[in-house]
Enzyme design. Structure first.
Site, PDB file in Angstrom:
ATOM      1  N   ARG A  80       0.674  -1.160   0.096  1.00 54.14           N
ATOM      2  CA  ARG A  80       0.009  -0.170   0.139  1.00 54.14           C
ATOM      3  C   ARG A  80       0.768   1.506   0.161  1.00 54.14           C
ATOM      4  NH1 ARG A  80      -0.687   4.713   2.750  1.00 54.14           N
ATOM      5  NH2 ARG A  80      -0.178   3.530   4.688  1.00 54.14           N
ATOM      6  N   HIS A 126       3.876   4.733  12.919  1.00 51.75           N
ATOM      7  CA  HIS A 126       4.211   4.600  11.146  1.00 51.75           C
ATOM      8  C   HIS A 126       5.271   5.731  10.890  1.00 51.75           C
ATOM      9  CE1 HIS A 126       2.368   4.213   7.191  1.00 51.75           C
ATOM     10  NE2 HIS A 126       2.949   5.377   7.139  1.00 51.75           N
ATOM     11  N   HIS A 158       8.365   7.213   8.566  1.00 53.05           N
ATOM     12  CA  HIS A 158       8.962   7.068   7.279  1.00 53.05           C
ATOM     13  C   HIS A 158      10.352   7.468   7.645  1.00 53.05           C
ATOM     14  CE1 HIS A 158       5.686   6.758   4.109  1.00 53.05           C
ATOM     15  NE2 HIS A 158       4.951   7.119   5.325  1.00 53.05           N
ATOM     16  N   CYS A 194       3.950   9.289   0.415  1.00 49.43           N
ATOM     17  CA  CYS A 194       2.786   9.659   0.131  1.00 49.43           C
ATOM     18  C   CYS A 194       2.834  10.442  -0.980  1.00 49.43           C
ATOM     19  CB  CYS A 194       2.333  10.322   1.390  1.00 49.43           C
ATOM     20  SG  CYS A 194       0.837  11.086   1.236  1.00 49.43           S
ATOM     21  N   ASN A 233       8.534   4.080   4.185  1.00 47.07           N
ATOM     22  CA  ASN A 233       8.623   3.775   5.452  1.00 47.07           C
ATOM     23  C   ASN A 233       9.768   3.048   5.912  1.00 47.07           C
ATOM     24  OD1 ASN A 233       5.417   2.822   4.457  1.00 47.07           O
ATOM     25  ND2 ASN A 233       5.730   3.934   6.382  1.00 47.07           N
TER      26      ASN A 233
HETATM   27  P1  HMG Z   1     -13.258  14.458  -3.016  1.00 50.43           P
HETATM   28  O1  HMG Z   1     -13.107  14.854  -4.621  1.00 50.43           O
HETATM   29  O2  HMG Z   1     -13.604  15.459  -2.056  1.00 50.43           O
HETATM   30  O3  HMG Z   1     -14.522  13.385  -3.114  1.00 50.43           O
HETATM   31  O4  HMG Z   1     -12.074  13.523  -2.562  1.00 50.43           O
HETATM   32  P2  HMG Z   1     -15.993  13.185  -3.730  1.00 50.43           P
HETATM   33  O5  HMG Z   1     -16.612  12.741  -2.289  1.00 50.43           O
HETATM   34  O6  HMG Z   1     -16.328  14.852  -3.892  1.00 50.43           O
HETATM   35  O7  HMG Z   1     -15.926  12.422  -4.613  1.00 50.43           O
HETATM   36  C1  HMG Z   1     -15.253  12.733  -6.050  1.00 50.43           C
HETATM   37  C2  HMG Z   1     -15.206  11.496  -6.811  1.00 50.43           C
HETATM   38  O8  HMG Z   1     -14.260  10.506  -6.075  1.00 50.43           O
HETATM   39  C3  HMG Z   1     -16.504  10.796  -7.122  1.00 50.43           C
HETATM   40  O9  HMG Z   1     -16.323  10.117  -8.448  1.00 50.43           O
HETATM   41  C4  HMG Z   1     -16.252   9.593  -6.108  1.00 50.43           C
HETATM   42  O10 HMG Z   1     -17.225   8.532  -6.504  1.00 50.43           O
HETATM   43  C5  HMG Z   1     -14.849   9.194  -5.933  1.00 50.43           C
HETATM   44  P3  HMG Z   1     -16.681  10.726  -9.913  1.00 50.43           P
HETATM   45  O11 HMG Z   1     -18.020  11.130  -9.480  1.00 50.43           O
HETATM   46  O12 HMG Z   1     -15.920  12.074  -9.885  1.00 50.43           O
HETATM   47  O13 HMG Z   1     -16.264   9.939 -10.782  1.00 50.43           O
HETATM   48  N1  HMG Z   1     -14.765   8.671  -4.651  1.00 50.43           N
HETATM   49  C6  HMG Z   1     -14.299   7.408  -4.556  1.00 50.43           C
HETATM   50  N2  HMG Z   1     -13.787   6.514  -5.409  1.00 50.43           N
HETATM   51  C7  HMG Z   1     -13.328   5.244  -4.893  1.00 50.43           C
HETATM   52  N3  HMG Z   1     -13.127   5.116  -3.445  1.00 50.43           N
HETATM   53  C8  HMG Z   1     -13.439   6.218  -2.608  1.00 50.43           C
HETATM   54  C9  HMG Z   1     -13.943   7.494  -2.960  1.00 50.43           C
HETATM   55  N4  HMG Z   1     -14.421   8.418  -2.387  1.00 50.43           N
HETATM   56  C10 HMG Z   1     -14.963   9.213  -3.468  1.00 50.43           C
HETATM   57  N5  HMG Z   1     -13.256   5.905  -1.044  1.00 50.43           N
HETATM   58  C11 HMG Z   1     -11.162  11.764  -1.364  1.00 50.43           C
HETATM   59  C12 HMG Z   1     -11.721  12.818  -1.264  1.00 50.43           C
HETATM   60  C13 HMG Z   1     -10.916  11.129   0.075  1.00 50.43           C
HETATM   61  C14 HMG Z   1     -11.984  10.540  -2.235  1.00 50.43           C
HETATM   62  C15 HMG Z   1      -9.693  11.873  -2.209  1.00 50.43           C
HETATM   63  O14 HMG Z   1      -9.098  12.902  -1.772  1.00 50.43           O
HETATM   64  C16 HMG Z   1      -8.849  10.723  -2.142  1.00 50.43           C
HETATM   65  O15 HMG Z   1      -9.242   9.457  -2.559  1.00 50.43           O
HETATM   66  N6  HMG Z   1      -7.693  10.609  -1.209  1.00 50.43           N
HETATM   67  C17 HMG Z   1      -6.880   9.529  -1.047  1.00 50.43           C
HETATM   68  C18 HMG Z   1      -5.561  10.249  -1.027  1.00 50.43           C
HETATM   69  C19 HMG Z   1      -4.495   9.074  -0.485  1.00 50.43           C
HETATM   70  O16 HMG Z   1      -4.809   7.915  -0.727  1.00 50.43           O
HETATM   71  N7  HMG Z   1      -3.224   9.186   0.108  1.00 50.43           N
HETATM   72  C20 HMG Z   1      -2.475   8.449   0.342  1.00 50.43           C
HETATM   73  C21 HMG Z   1      -2.712   7.769   1.638  1.00 50.43           C
HETATM   74  S1  HMG Z   1      -2.732   8.378   2.880  1.00 50.43           S
HETATM   75  C22 HMG Z   1      -1.080   8.150   3.767  1.00 50.43           C
HETATM   76  O17 HMG Z   1      -0.238   7.509   2.829  1.00 50.43           O
HETATM   77  C23 HMG Z   1      -0.541   8.476   4.887  1.00 50.43           C
HETATM   78  C24 HMG Z   1      -0.210   7.292   6.120  1.00 50.43           C
HETATM   79  O18 HMG Z   1       0.477   6.359   5.169  1.00 50.43           O
HETATM   80  C25 HMG Z   1       0.117   7.594   7.107  1.00 50.43           C
HETATM   81  C26 HMG Z   1       1.344   8.504   7.247  1.00 50.43           C
HETATM   82  O19 HMG Z   1       2.394   8.300   6.526  1.00 50.43           O
HETATM   83  O20 HMG Z   1       1.204   9.750   7.864  1.00 50.43           O
HETATM   84  C27 HMG Z   1      -1.546   6.465   6.134  1.00 50.43           C
HETATM   85 MG    MG Z   2       2.661   6.683   5.400  1.00 49.34          MG
END
Ligand code: HMG
Ligand code: MG
Length: 303
Positions: free
Chosen positions: A16, A207, A209, A240, A249
């Site tokens: 992931r 967690h 990095h 990220c 990580n």
């Molecule tokens: P948004 O644009 O505000 O979402 O994004 P929305 O609700 O307005 O929907 C927009 C579109 O996204 C729609 O599709 C929804 O269906 C779709 P459209 O009608 O345009 O075709 N959608 C989704 N599709 C699939 N799965 C979903 C989903 N939700 C909406 N769950 C949103 C908000 C949260 C969806 C977006 O910003 C997003 O997906 N962000 C994720 C970013 C991400 O994955 N970042 C990396 C992970 S975090 C990380 O790595 C940190 C961590 O490791 C810890 C650390 O290191 O600190 C965990």
């Molecule tokens: Mg992370």
């Protein structure tokens, strides 16, 4: 005072966090294969996939298919990261054992990452905790727990408040995300002073990095405080998409080497992890960056 745990549960994040920022799409079968190969080394907990917008993170568009290709072993726990209710539904349909829900200490990072202020994402988390099936484990991630790439150093007291709030709402564990790998042991110490004052140590995971090469030292600090849940990524893969310049990580192999040196149990074969990760990196043209893994593999080659 040192309170080293006798056993640590590693959650393997390479499929992931390790892959999410890559431009070239890693085939679904290769992602499932990575999890299967790592499960054969003794790893049981996997931060396996995420259920996020495929527009935001195209690499994670195949989460359900990746999980379908995993051969379940006894005790295996597959987690999916979910930013909202839509993600929760998809994760449940895909048969996860647990979900990671997301917030951050800083508004700027959180808005770029999941298009929500910290406050808004806390409300989403509350809703998810109300709706989640009872048998699902929920882990709450607080990203930028010490440093934000946009806002700089974060207030440990604020992070502790977020952690405590999630615990009051019924979360099973809180993971402190050091998203950009900038913290030193002094920062981690200050953060844990506040967090462990308000949240039981059994509910806290870390967690880290490794961008600045501090993650093993930071992990040692967490261990000395009795923390027994750690995320890591084989080969040090990761980053990220919303934390520019942040690298992977802490490498699973580097953490296992630390745990072995401290006499802490983990149930994982370090050399096998190194072999799996090095082969995966070679196959996908990625840099293998575990110092302990490189050293161990080199010494085996020489035997
Ligand atoms: P948004 O644009 O505000 O979402 O994004 P929305 O609700 O307005 O929907 C927009 C579109 O996204 C729609 O599709 C929804 O269906 C779709 P459209 O009608 O345009 O075709 N959608 C989704 N599709 C699939 N799965 C979903 C989903 N939700 C909406 N769950 C949103 C908000 C949260 C969806 C977006 O910003 C997003 O997906 N962000 C994720 C970013 C991400 O994955 N970042 C990396 C992970 S975090 C990380 O790595 C940190 C961590 O490791 C810890 C650390 O290191 O600190 C965990
Ligand atoms: Mg992370």
């Amino acid at each position: 005072m040192s309170a080293l745990p006798s056993r640590v549960t590693i959650t393997e994040s390479s499929s992931r966090d390790g892959l999410q920022s890559l431009g070239a799409f890693v085939p679904t079968a290769a992602k499932s294969g990575l999890i299967n190969d790592l499960a054969a080394t003794g790893l049981r907990y996997f931060d396996a996939v995420s259920f996020v917008s495929p527009k935001a993170v195209p690499q994670m568009a195949d989460g359900a298919e990746v999980l379908a290709g995993v051969h379940r072993k006894d005790g295996m726990r597959l987690f999916g990261l979910v930013p909202n209710a839509q993600g929760l539904d998809a994760a449940v349909a895909a048969g996860v054992d647990g979900v990671g829900v997301l917030t951050a200490a800083s508004d700027t990072f959180n808005e770029r990452n999941i298009n929500a202020t910290v406050d808004e994402s806390m409300h989403r988390i509350r809703r998810i905790l109300l709706d989640v099936p009872e048998d699902l484990v929920v882990r709450g991630y607080i990203s930028t727990a010490t440093h934000c790439p946009y806002e700089g150093e974060q207030d440990p007291d604020w992070v502790a408040h977020l952690a405590e709030t999630m615990v009051e709402w019924g979360i099973h564990a809180v993971f402190l995300g050091e998203t950009i790998g900038r913290a030193t042991p002094a920062h981690v110490d200050r953060l844990l002073d506040e967090v462990l004052d308000r949240v039981p140590v059994e509910m806290v995971g870390v967690h880290f990095h490794d961008t600045y090469g501090q993650a093993v030292a930071n992990s040692h600090v967490a261990l000395q405080r009795g923390i027994a849940m750690m995320d890591s990524s084989a080969g040090g893969l990761g980053g990220c998409p919303y934390a520019p310049g942040a690298t992977g990580n802490v490498a699973t192999e580097d953490i296992l080497y630390l745990l072995d040196g401290l006499g802490i149990e983990h149930g994982i074969d370090i050399v096998d992890v190194a072999r799996v990760a090095q082969r995966f990196c070679a196959d996908h043209n990625l840099t293998y960056s575990s110092a302990a893994g490189r050293a161990l593999l080199a010494s085996r080659d020489g035997e």
